[in-house]
Design a protein around this motif. Structure first.
Motif, mmCIF file in Angstrom:
data_model
loop_
_atom_site.group_PDB
_atom_site.id
_atom_site.type_symbol
_atom_site.label_atom_id
_atom_site.label_comp_id
_atom_site.label_asym_id
_atom_site.label_seq_id
_atom_site.Cartn_x
_atom_site.Cartn_y
_atom_site.Cartn_z
ATOM 1 N N PRO A 41 20.295 27.187 -12.394
ATOM 2 C CA PRO A 41 20.429 26.916 -10.811
ATOM 3 C C PRO A 41 19.605 25.486 -9.887
ATOM 4 O O PRO A 41 19.432 24.653 -11.384
ATOM 5 C CB PRO A 41 19.065 27.936 -10.351
ATOM 6 N N PRO A 42 19.596 24.682 -9.044
ATOM 7 C CA PRO A 42 19.578 23.665 -8.865
ATOM 8 C C PRO A 42 18.045 23.656 -8.350
ATOM 9 O O PRO A 42 17.965 21.974 -8.896
ATOM 10 C CB PRO A 42 19.700 23.700 -7.222
ATOM 11 N N SER A 43 17.183 24.450 -8.715
ATOM 12 C CA SER A 43 15.700 24.146 -7.933
ATOM 13 C C SER A 43 15.569 24.033 -10.071
ATOM 14 O O SER A 43 13.790 23.334 -9.894
ATOM 15 C CB SER A 43 15.281 25.261 -8.576
ATOM 16 N N ARG A 76 16.192 27.795 -20.127
ATOM 17 C CA ARG A 76 17.658 28.545 -21.296
ATOM 18 C C ARG A 76 18.533 28.732 -19.632
ATOM 19 O O ARG A 76 17.770 29.089 -18.698
ATOM 20 C CB ARG A 76 16.559 28.789 -21.677
ATOM 21 N N ASN A 77 20.020 28.164 -20.418
ATOM 22 C CA ASN A 77 20.490 29.456 -19.765
ATOM 23 C C ASN A 77 21.321 28.243 -17.953
ATOM 24 O O ASN A 77 22.484 28.546 -17.927
ATOM 25 C CB ASN A 77 20.548 30.368 -19.659
ATOM 26 N N THR A 78 20.342 27.123 -17.920
ATOM 27 C CA THR A 78 20.958 26.615 -17.223
ATOM 28 C C THR A 78 21.916 25.366 -16.848
ATOM 29 O O THR A 78 22.215 24.745 -18.747
ATOM 30 C CB THR A 78 19.562 24.998 -16.776
ATOM 31 N N LEU A 79 22.651 25.260 -16.459
ATOM 32 C CA LEU A 79 24.054 24.594 -16.340
ATOM 33 C C LEU A 79 23.417 23.408 -15.651
ATOM 34 O O LEU A 79 23.207 23.068 -15.223
ATOM 35 C CB LEU A 79 25.325 25.146 -15.102
ATOM 36 N N LEU A 80 24.679 22.142 -16.435
ATOM 37 C CA LEU A 80 24.198 20.960 -16.476
ATOM 38 C C LEU A 80 25.382 20.134 -15.639
ATOM 39 O O LEU A 80 26.638 20.578 -16.647
ATOM 40 C CB LEU A 80 23.900 19.879 -17.967
ATOM 41 N N ILE A 81 25.130 19.759 -14.589
ATOM 42 C CA ILE A 81 26.331 19.184 -12.869
ATOM 43 C C ILE A 81 26.573 17.625 -14.222
ATOM 44 O O ILE A 81 25.977 16.883 -12.681
ATOM 45 C CB ILE A 81 26.820 19.885 -13.025
#
Length: 183
Positions: A41-43, A76-81
């Motif tokens: 998420p962006p946050s 945890r579980n954050t996607l890196l873009i």
């Protein structure tokens, strides 16, 4: 163009390091110290990589401002873009970025339309094309040289030579079994 390059796993230790599931063929470029990555998420971000190291075969990253286990676990579980120039090409000739493959038409070597690539699934052993058929159903095509015989970016298509049963309709398979049983 944005590409998902990693997914943050669990915290490692007490000083803010995290494990990451790498989703890029170029981690040394995309996940290098100083890289600023958007998040989903962006946050959670953007996050700037402070340091990285390999420990027991896993990549560990530390981000600026993340100093303890609780802050690391919250990611945890954050996607890196990563932001990637759409004209940028991989270094190797037979490598492709996901954005080059998404929306390619998939046809058999005989010219039969299978569908369109809607997603690339990166699994530990190989990548899979998620191909949406014209009727809305999906078929999974392993992205291996024995099956995907040609990627033609100019004509926006992927040519496959599928083994029996991979893309055949279930009705066709049942029909051919019935014919074989009656023979």
């Amino acid at each position: 163009m944005q590409l998902v390059v990693a997914r943050i796993g669990r915290a490692h230790g007490i000083k803010g390091e995290v494990t990451v599931e790498v989703r890029t063929d170029e981690p040394e470029l995309r996940l290098a110290p100083g890289a600023v990555l958007a998040t989903d998420p962006p946050s959670a971000g953007p996050l700037t990589i402070e340091s990285g190291r390999v420990h027991s075969g896993r990549l560990l990253l530390r981000f600026e401002g993340v100093r303890d286990r609780n802050a690391a676990e919250a990611l945890r579980n954050t996607l890196l873009i990563a932001e990637v120039d759409p004209d940028e090409l991989p270094e190797e000739e037979d490598e492709y970025y996901d954005h080059q493959l998404i929306d390619l038409d998939v046809v058999t070597k005989d010219g039969e339309t299978v569908g369109r690539i809607s997603e690339i699934s990166h699994l530990p052993t190989q990548d899979l094309f998620v191909v949406e058929r014209p009727d809305g159903s999906e078929v999974f095509v392993p992205f291996v040289a024995q099956i995907v015989t040609e990627i033609d970016l100019e004509n926006q298509r992927a040519v496959i030579d599928p083994p029996p049963g991979l893309v055949d309709d279930r009705a066709e398979i049942a029909s051919s079994r019935d014919e074989d049983a009656g023979a």
